[in-house]
Design a protein around this motif. Sequence first.
Motif, mmCIF file in Angstrom:
data_model
loop_
_atom_site.group_PDB
_atom_site.id
_atom_site.type_symbol
_atom_site.label_atom_id
_atom_site.label_comp_id
_atom_site.label_asym_id
_atom_site.label_seq_id
_atom_site.Cartn_x
_atom_site.Cartn_y
_atom_site.Cartn_z
ATOM 1 N N ALA A 166 59.586 57.995 65.474
ATOM 2 C CA ALA A 166 59.308 57.492 64.125
ATOM 3 C C ALA A 166 60.417 56.543 63.669
ATOM 4 O O ALA A 166 60.148 55.505 63.060
ATOM 5 N N GLN A 167 61.639 56.895 63.977
ATOM 6 C CA GLN A 167 62.770 56.043 63.594
ATOM 7 C C GLN A 167 62.706 54.704 64.332
ATOM 8 O O GLN A 167 62.957 53.647 63.740
ATOM 9 N N PRO A 207 58.577 62.633 74.312
ATOM 10 C CA PRO A 207 59.721 62.183 73.520
ATOM 11 C C PRO A 207 59.759 62.883 72.157
ATOM 12 O O PRO A 207 58.743 63.372 71.665
ATOM 13 N N ASP A 208 60.926 62.878 71.563
ATOM 14 C CA ASP A 208 61.130 63.477 70.247
ATOM 15 C C ASP A 208 60.356 62.674 69.214
ATOM 16 O O ASP A 208 60.496 61.446 69.120
ATOM 17 N N ALA A 209 59.571 63.355 68.396
ATOM 18 C CA ALA A 209 58.722 62.679 67.404
ATOM 19 C C ALA A 209 59.569 62.002 66.337
ATOM 20 O O ALA A 209 59.244 60.894 65.890
ATOM 21 N N LEU A 215 61.395 48.840 64.254
ATOM 22 C CA LEU A 215 60.563 47.727 64.733
ATOM 23 C C LEU A 215 59.818 47.054 63.583
ATOM 24 O O LEU A 215 59.721 45.819 63.530
ATOM 25 N N GLN A 216 59.278 47.850 62.641
ATOM 26 C CA GLN A 216 58.574 47.282 61.490
ATOM 27 C C GLN A 216 59.530 46.454 60.623
ATOM 28 O O GLN A 216 59.180 45.364 60.180
ATOM 29 N N ILE A 217 60.722 46.972 60.409
ATOM 30 C CA ILE A 217 61.715 46.248 59.587
ATOM 31 C C ILE A 217 62.105 44.935 60.262
ATOM 32 O O ILE A 217 62.182 43.887 59.621
ATOM 33 N N SER A 218 62.332 44.996 61.575
ATOM 34 C CA SER A 218 62.742 43.768 62.267
ATOM 35 C C SER A 218 61.628 42.738 62.304
ATOM 36 O O SER A 218 61.892 41.541 62.242
ATOM 37 N N LEU A 219 60.354 43.192 62.378
ATOM 38 C CA LEU A 219 59.239 42.232 62.376
ATOM 39 C C LEU A 219 59.054 41.605 61.000
ATOM 40 O O LEU A 219 58.764 40.413 60.889
ATOM 41 N N LYS A 220 59.240 42.391 59.931
ATOM 42 C CA LYS A 220 59.028 41.880 58.570
ATOM 43 C C LYS A 220 60.193 40.997 58.098
ATOM 44 O O LYS A 220 59.981 39.944 57.518
ATOM 45 N N SER A 221 61.426 41.439 58.338
ATOM 46 C CA SER A 221 62.567 40.738 57.750
ATOM 47 C C SER A 221 63.333 39.854 58.733
ATOM 48 O O SER A 221 64.149 39.050 58.316
#
Length: 161
Positions: free
Chosen positions: A28-29, A22-24, A34-40
């Motif tokens: 990354a995006q 897959p495209d790196a 995923l990090q934003i949705s888990l935190k906020s």
Amino acid sequence: PTPPETGFRPEPDFPPSPPGTPDAALQAQIKEWLQISLKSGITFNSELKNKKTIGNPAFLDQVSKQEGINECGTNYPPELFDPTAYRPEQYMEALEMEAMRRQQKRALSSKSRTKVDFVRPHSSSALKNAAAAASLAATAISHKAANGADPAPAKRGKWDQ
């Protein structure tokens, strides 16, 4: 052991992974989202729903033209379902035209019919009055036939012409 029958869900049948890596940048995006949705607690779908451009009714037309998407298309093979297999008279425009044609035909046929009014007497006195009027008319006709002359002409009102 076999799972119980109630609440049993079979494992989903996922297709095999595509070949290659897959495209790196894309990976990354996705990780960042995923990090934003888990935190906020903000999800991609909720953000997408809140965008004004997505709520625009013309958006589907614009994207369909830009990407060359057939709005009436399907992912099924044509053997299972082919949306282009409908005859022209089965489309909405043709059905509306047929309905309008039938409605106009009904309107024309109802205009050409003679209208007959049926009047029901509301009381027995109205029925007696109608019978008396009929017997008077019959007497006048028989008197005219016997004498060859009209009985006294009835008084004409302003509506009799």
